[in-house]
Design a protein around this motif. Structure first.
Motif, PDB file in Angstrom:
ATOM      1  N   MET A 148      38.030  36.672  48.326  1.00 37.53           N
ATOM      2  CA  MET A 148      37.520  37.297  49.539  1.00 37.53           C
ATOM      3  C   MET A 148      38.590  37.924  50.418  1.00 37.53           C
ATOM      4  O   MET A 148      38.284  38.811  51.219  1.00 37.53           O
ATOM      5  CB  MET A 148      36.726  36.273  50.357  1.00 37.53           C
ATOM      6  CG  MET A 148      35.477  35.751  49.662  1.00 37.53           C
ATOM      7  SD  MET A 148      34.314  37.060  49.189  1.00 37.53           S
ATOM      8  CE  MET A 148      33.843  37.688  50.810  1.00 37.53           C
ATOM      9  N   MET A 149      39.854  37.500  50.310  1.00 37.93           N
ATOM     10  CA  MET A 149      40.886  38.077  51.168  1.00 37.93           C
ATOM     11  C   MET A 149      40.954  39.607  51.048  1.00 37.93           C
ATOM     12  O   MET A 149      40.818  40.321  52.049  1.00 37.93           O
ATOM     13  CB  MET A 149      42.258  37.481  50.860  1.00 37.93           C
ATOM     14  CG  MET A 149      42.454  36.029  51.202  1.00 37.93           C
ATOM     15  SD  MET A 149      42.227  35.660  52.952  1.00 37.93           S
ATOM     16  CE  MET A 149      40.520  35.102  52.905  1.00 37.93           C
ATOM     17  N   PRO A 150      41.158  40.137  49.853  1.00 33.74           N
ATOM     18  CA  PRO A 150      41.211  41.600  49.750  1.00 33.74           C
ATOM     19  C   PRO A 150      39.886  42.260  50.075  1.00 33.74           C
ATOM     20  O   PRO A 150      39.862  43.360  50.632  1.00 33.74           O
ATOM     21  CB  PRO A 150      41.626  41.851  48.290  1.00 33.74           C
ATOM     22  CG  PRO A 150      41.479  40.571  47.585  1.00 33.74           C
ATOM     23  CD  PRO A 150      41.481  39.475  48.582  1.00 33.74           C
ATOM     24  N   VAL A 151      38.785  41.595  49.736  1.00 27.80           N
ATOM     25  CA  VAL A 151      37.462  42.161  50.032  1.00 27.80           C
ATOM     26  C   VAL A 151      37.277  42.331  51.533  1.00 27.80           C
ATOM     27  O   VAL A 151      36.848  43.394  52.014  1.00 27.80           O
ATOM     28  CB  VAL A 151      36.344  41.267  49.455  1.00 27.80           C
ATOM     29  CG1 VAL A 151      34.975  41.704  49.967  1.00 27.80           C
ATOM     30  CG2 VAL A 151      36.368  41.309  47.925  1.00 27.80           C
ATOM     31  N   GLU A 152      37.607  41.307  52.298  1.00 31.00           N
ATOM     32  CA  GLU A 152      37.403  41.362  53.743  1.00 31.00           C
ATOM     33  C   GLU A 152      38.313  42.391  54.403  1.00 31.00           C
ATOM     34  O   GLU A 152      37.883  43.132  55.302  1.00 31.00           O
ATOM     35  CB  GLU A 152      37.605  39.966  54.342  1.00 31.00           C
ATOM     36  CG  GLU A 152      36.498  38.999  53.942  1.00 31.00           C
ATOM     37  CD  GLU A 152      36.767  37.584  54.393  1.00 31.00           C
ATOM     38  OE1 GLU A 152      36.991  37.367  55.605  1.00 31.00           O
ATOM     39  OE2 GLU A 152      36.758  36.675  53.544  1.00 31.00           O
ATOM     40  N   GLN A 153      39.568  42.452  53.984  1.00 30.27           N
ATOM     41  CA  GLN A 153      40.474  43.447  54.548  1.00 30.27           C
ATOM     42  C   GLN A 153      39.997  44.856  54.233  1.00 30.27           C
ATOM     43  O   GLN A 153      40.018  45.746  55.095  1.00 30.27           O
ATOM     44  CB  GLN A 153      41.886  43.230  54.001  1.00 30.27           C
ATOM     45  CG  GLN A 153      42.910  44.244  54.492  1.00 30.27           C
ATOM     46  CD  GLN A 153      43.087  44.205  56.004  1.00 30.27           C
ATOM     47  OE1 GLN A 153      43.217  43.135  56.584  1.00 30.27           O
ATOM     48  NE2 GLN A 153      43.095  45.354  56.643  1.00 30.27           N
ATOM     49  N   GLN A 154      39.534  45.075  53.013  1.00 36.12           N
ATOM     50  CA  GLN A 154      39.037  46.397  52.629  1.00 36.12           C
ATOM     51  C   GLN A 154      37.762  46.760  53.375  1.00 36.12           C
ATOM     52  O   GLN A 154      37.559  47.921  53.748  1.00 36.12           O
ATOM     53  CB  GLN A 154      38.802  46.452  51.118  1.00 36.12           C
ATOM     54  CG  GLN A 154      40.074  46.462  50.285  1.00 36.12           C
ATOM     55  CD  GLN A 154      40.955  47.659  50.587  1.00 36.12           C
ATOM     56  OE1 GLN A 154      40.474  48.786  50.713  1.00 36.12           O
ATOM     57  NE2 GLN A 154      42.259  47.413  50.721  1.00 36.12           N
ATOM     58  N   LEU A 155      36.908  45.784  53.601  1.00 34.89           N
ATOM     59  CA  LEU A 155      35.687  46.046  54.369  1.00 34.89           C
ATOM     60  C   LEU A 155      36.017  46.470  55.797  1.00 34.89           C
ATOM     61  O   LEU A 155      35.413  47.401  56.336  1.00 34.89           O
ATOM     62  CB  LEU A 155      34.798  44.795  54.390  1.00 34.89           C
ATOM     63  CG  LEU A 155      34.027  44.469  53.114  1.00 34.89           C
ATOM     64  CD1 LEU A 155      33.279  43.147  53.278  1.00 34.89           C
ATOM     65  CD2 LEU A 155      33.043  45.592  52.773  1.00 34.89           C
ATOM     66  N   ILE A 156      36.953  45.783  56.421  1.00 33.24           N
ATOM     67  CA  ILE A 156      37.352  46.139  57.786  1.00 33.24           C
ATOM     68  C   ILE A 156      37.901  47.558  57.822  1.00 33.24           C
ATOM     69  O   ILE A 156      37.578  48.345  58.719  1.00 33.24           O
ATOM     70  CB  ILE A 156      38.388  45.132  58.324  1.00 33.24           C
ATOM     71  CG1 ILE A 156      37.745  43.756  58.501  1.00 33.24           C
ATOM     72  CG2 ILE A 156      38.965  45.616  59.655  1.00 33.24           C
ATOM     73  CD1 ILE A 156      38.736  42.659  58.859  1.00 33.24           C
ATOM     74  N   SER A 157      38.724  47.906  56.840  1.00 35.94           N
ATOM     75  CA  SER A 157      39.319  49.245  56.798  1.00 35.94           C
ATOM     76  C   SER A 157      38.279  50.320  56.485  1.00 35.94           C
ATOM     77  O   SER A 157      38.326  51.419  57.038  1.00 35.94           O
ATOM     78  CB  SER A 157      40.427  49.291  55.736  1.00 35.94           C
ATOM     79  OG  SER A 157      41.460  48.378  56.037  1.00 35.94           O
ATOM     80  N   ALA A 158      37.315  49.998  55.619  1.00 38.29           N
ATOM     81  CA  ALA A 158      36.372  51.012  55.143  1.00 38.29           C
ATOM     82  C   ALA A 158      35.189  51.224  56.083  1.00 38.29           C
ATOM     83  O   ALA A 158      34.778  52.365  56.323  1.00 38.29           O
ATOM     84  CB  ALA A 158      35.868  50.639  53.751  1.00 38.29           C
ATOM     85  N   ILE A 159      34.623  50.136  56.621  1.00 39.80           N
ATOM     86  CA  ILE A 159      33.391  50.283  57.408  1.00 39.80           C
ATOM     87  C   ILE A 159      33.521  49.753  58.830  1.00 39.80           C
ATOM     88  O   ILE A 159      32.559  49.798  59.605  1.00 39.80           O
ATOM     89  CB  ILE A 159      32.200  49.598  56.714  1.00 39.80           C
ATOM     90  CG1 ILE A 159      32.437  48.083  56.574  1.00 39.80           C
ATOM     91  CG2 ILE A 159      31.955  50.220  55.340  1.00 39.80           C
ATOM     92  CD1 ILE A 159      31.255  47.332  55.970  1.00 39.80           C
ATOM     93  N   GLY A 160      34.704  49.254  59.202  1.00 41.62           N
ATOM     94  CA  GLY A 160      34.906  48.749  60.557  1.00 41.62           C
ATOM     95  C   GLY A 160      34.657  47.250  60.627  1.00 41.62           C
ATOM     96  O   GLY A 160      33.902  46.684  59.832  1.00 41.62           O
ATOM     97  N   TRP A 161      35.291  46.596  61.604  1.00 42.57           N
ATOM     98  CA  TRP A 161      35.224  45.134  61.677  1.00 42.57           C
ATOM     99  C   TRP A 161      33.822  44.618  61.988  1.00 42.57           C
ATOM    100  O   TRP A 161      33.433  43.554  61.509  1.00 42.57           O
ATOM    101  CB  TRP A 161      36.239  44.597  62.684  1.00 42.57           C
ATOM    102  CG  TRP A 161      36.025  45.015  64.125  1.00 42.57           C
ATOM    103  CD1 TRP A 161      36.558  46.090  64.756  1.00 42.57           C
ATOM    104  CD2 TRP A 161      35.233  44.333  65.107  1.00 42.57           C
ATOM    105  NE1 TRP A 161      36.160  46.129  66.076  1.00 42.57           N
ATOM    106  CE2 TRP A 161      35.348  45.061  66.308  1.00 42.57           C
ATOM    107  CE3 TRP A 161      34.457  43.182  65.088  1.00 42.57           C
ATOM    108  CZ2 TRP A 161      34.696  44.669  67.485  1.00 42.57           C
ATOM    109  CZ3 TRP A 161      33.799  42.785  66.245  1.00 42.57           C
ATOM    110  CH2 TRP A 161      33.922  43.526  67.429  1.00 42.57           C
ATOM    111  N   GLN A 162      33.023  45.368  62.775  1.00 42.05           N
ATOM    112  CA  GLN A 162      31.673  44.904  63.079  1.00 42.05           C
ATOM    113  C   GLN A 162      30.774  44.939  61.854  1.00 42.05           C
ATOM    114  O   GLN A 162      30.084  43.962  61.535  1.00 42.05           O
ATOM    115  CB  GLN A 162      31.063  45.748  64.196  1.00 42.05           C
ATOM    116  CG  GLN A 162      31.634  45.450  65.570  1.00 42.05           C
ATOM    117  CD  GLN A 162      31.012  46.330  66.647  1.00 42.05           C
ATOM    118  OE1 GLN A 162      31.054  47.554  66.557  1.00 42.05           O
ATOM    119  NE2 GLN A 162      30.446  45.708  67.648  1.00 42.05           N
ATOM    120  N   HIS A 163      30.756  46.068  61.152  1.00 39.48           N
ATOM    121  CA  HIS A 163      29.906  46.190  59.980  1.00 39.48           C
ATOM    122  C   HIS A 163      30.355  45.248  58.861  1.00 39.48           C
ATOM    123  O   HIS A 163      29.544  44.810  58.034  1.00 39.48           O
ATOM    124  CB  HIS A 163      29.877  47.635  59.494  1.00 39.48           C
ATOM    125  CG  HIS A 163      29.115  48.553  60.404  1.00 39.48           C
ATOM    126  ND1 HIS A 163      29.722  49.256  61.418  1.00 39.48           N
ATOM    127  CD2 HIS A 163      27.794  48.870  60.464  1.00 39.48           C
ATOM    128  CE1 HIS A 163      28.821  49.974  62.058  1.00 39.48           C
ATOM    129  NE2 HIS A 163      27.641  49.756  61.503  1.00 39.48           N
TER     130      HIS A 163
END
Length: 405
Positions: A154-169
């Motif tokens: 989940m570490m890379p997944v969560e960082q990529q999600l924050i970068s790609a769709i923003g921390w809220q989404h």
């Protein structure tokens, strides 16, 4: 009482609880990536977000014994269902709430309850009851490895999600994932109704009183406090610490936390395996001592991506390897009837340490402008925990007609 059904196989329990632990611990270990985005978006200091993380860990510990009692009495399935919904609510709350007080309290309650009902304490009881005695330590090691795999995944997944769709989404997506994955898995954790044997039966109050009056149990509690302090301070503050020291590339922190998870898969598994062959107290003492040595060497070495990765691999090997050993001692000494509750009681100390570690990191950074003092405290506590675990007595208690499983 539990839902009437046949007892699940050990393989089924390990697979289902493994998925639950993978998500519960994997999502939670990535919360450090939100420290700076949320603080900047809301105009907070690091202390506010650190306090929220501390409150989550504290309430996780407060709810832990009660979640364990419920799992022991009503079955793990129901507890995991409650936890999945509460975890989802907590992630959505963190995405929406901008008032500092409400953010700290709400996320603390929802995420704390969610973790108490889906992490180690809640599932330890069913694992201990299903696993044969000779495989119990190994089974706890497997469950620890699953939670570590969650961190690695989940570490890379969560960082990529924050970068790609923003921390809220990113929070919204993770909230949906928690429910979609955990709810189906909970139905594989049904347990048969409790069968009461003949002779005296130990009540919840008697089990608690017995444990709290046992010196070895109290030493486990003391050691687990240190475990929580060290792990959550590192997990939450490591990304910010590396940026402060000039390693601005976020991929360094992502890789470091992922390596912690990867090497902890090995560490947790082999800690459980070795715990079936060697005195668990000596293994626990060695783990705490080794953590202090690893942290000291990390602080003394020149900081670079390579030194960070070496530190992450070494501390990862020691990360959650205390869990199968601690749960193994509890099950071996006190039996498995009240296993989840007793594990929750010990884990409360872990989370009290987590609360202090993560909050103190933010507080002292705000006051002193660095994390140096907290690193020093983490080293000293590790040495104390190494000494505290040595005199633990692992022999099963004799209660007359009440015999440990």
């Amino acid at each position: 009482m539990f839902i009437a059904t046949r007892a699940p196989s050990l393989k089924t329990v390990l697979l289902a609880s493994g998925v639950v632990l993978t998500l519960a611990m994997g999502v939670r270990h990535g919360f450090g990536f939100w420290l700076q985005p949320i603080s900047q978006a809301n105009g907070w200091t690091r202390e506010t977000y650190s306090l929220a993380m501390a409150m989550q860990n504290l309430l996780w510990g407060v709810f832990g014994p009660f979640a364990g009692m419920a799992a022991d009495r009503f079955g793990t399935m129901r507890v995991v269902l409650v936890g999945a919904v509460s975890y989802m609510a907590g992630l959505i709350w963190m995405a929406l709430v901008t008032n500092p007080t409400l953010f700290v309290m709400g996320s603390g309650v929802f995420v704390g309850l969610g973790l108490a009902c889906t992490a180690f304490g809640a599932v330890s009881g069913i694992i201990g009851r299903v696993a044969p005695m000779e495989k119990r330590s190994w089974a706890f090691g497997v469950s620890g490895a699953c939670s570590s795999f969650g961190q690695f995944l989940m570490m890379p997944v969560e960082q990529q999600l924050i970068s790609a769709i923003g921390w809220q989404h990113a929070f919204y997506l993770l909230a949906g994932l928690v429910v979609v994955a955990m709810v189906p898995m909970s139905f594989f954790l049904r347990e048969p109704a409790v069968e009461h044997g003949h002779g005296p039966q130990q009540s919840i109050g008697e089990a608690m009183s017995e444990a709290l009056g046992n010196r070895s149990f109290l030493l486990l509690v003391a050691g687990y406090f240190v475990c929580g302090f060290q792990l959550v301070f590192i997990g939450v503050h490591m990304p910010a610490y590396l940026r402060d020291k000039g390693l601005a590339n976020p991929n360094v922190a992502v890789m470091a936390l992922a390596l912690i998870g990867l090497f902890n898969i090995v560490g947790s598994y082999y800690a459980g395996k070795l715990g079936g062959r060697m005195p668990k107290r000596y293994l626990l003492s060695g783990i705490y001592l080794s953590r202090s040595i690893v942290i000291t060497l990390f602080l003394l070495a020149p900081l670079s991506p390579a030194s960070v990765y070496v530190f992450a691999a070494a501390i990862g090997f020691l990360w959650l390897s205390t869990v199968p050993l601690t749960n193994g001692i509890i099950a071996g000494v006190f039996g498995v009837k009240h296993m989840a509750m007793l594990a929750g009681m010990v884990f409360f100390s872990h989370q009290l340490g987590s609360f202090i570690g993560v909050w103190l990191g933010g507080y002292l950074f705000t006051k002193l402008g660095s994390y140096d003092a907290v690193w020093g405290i983490a080293i000293g506590l590790g040495l104390m925990a190494a000494l505290a675990n040595l005199p633990i007595n692992e022999k099963p208690l004799v209660r007359g007609e009440l015999k440990p499983a």
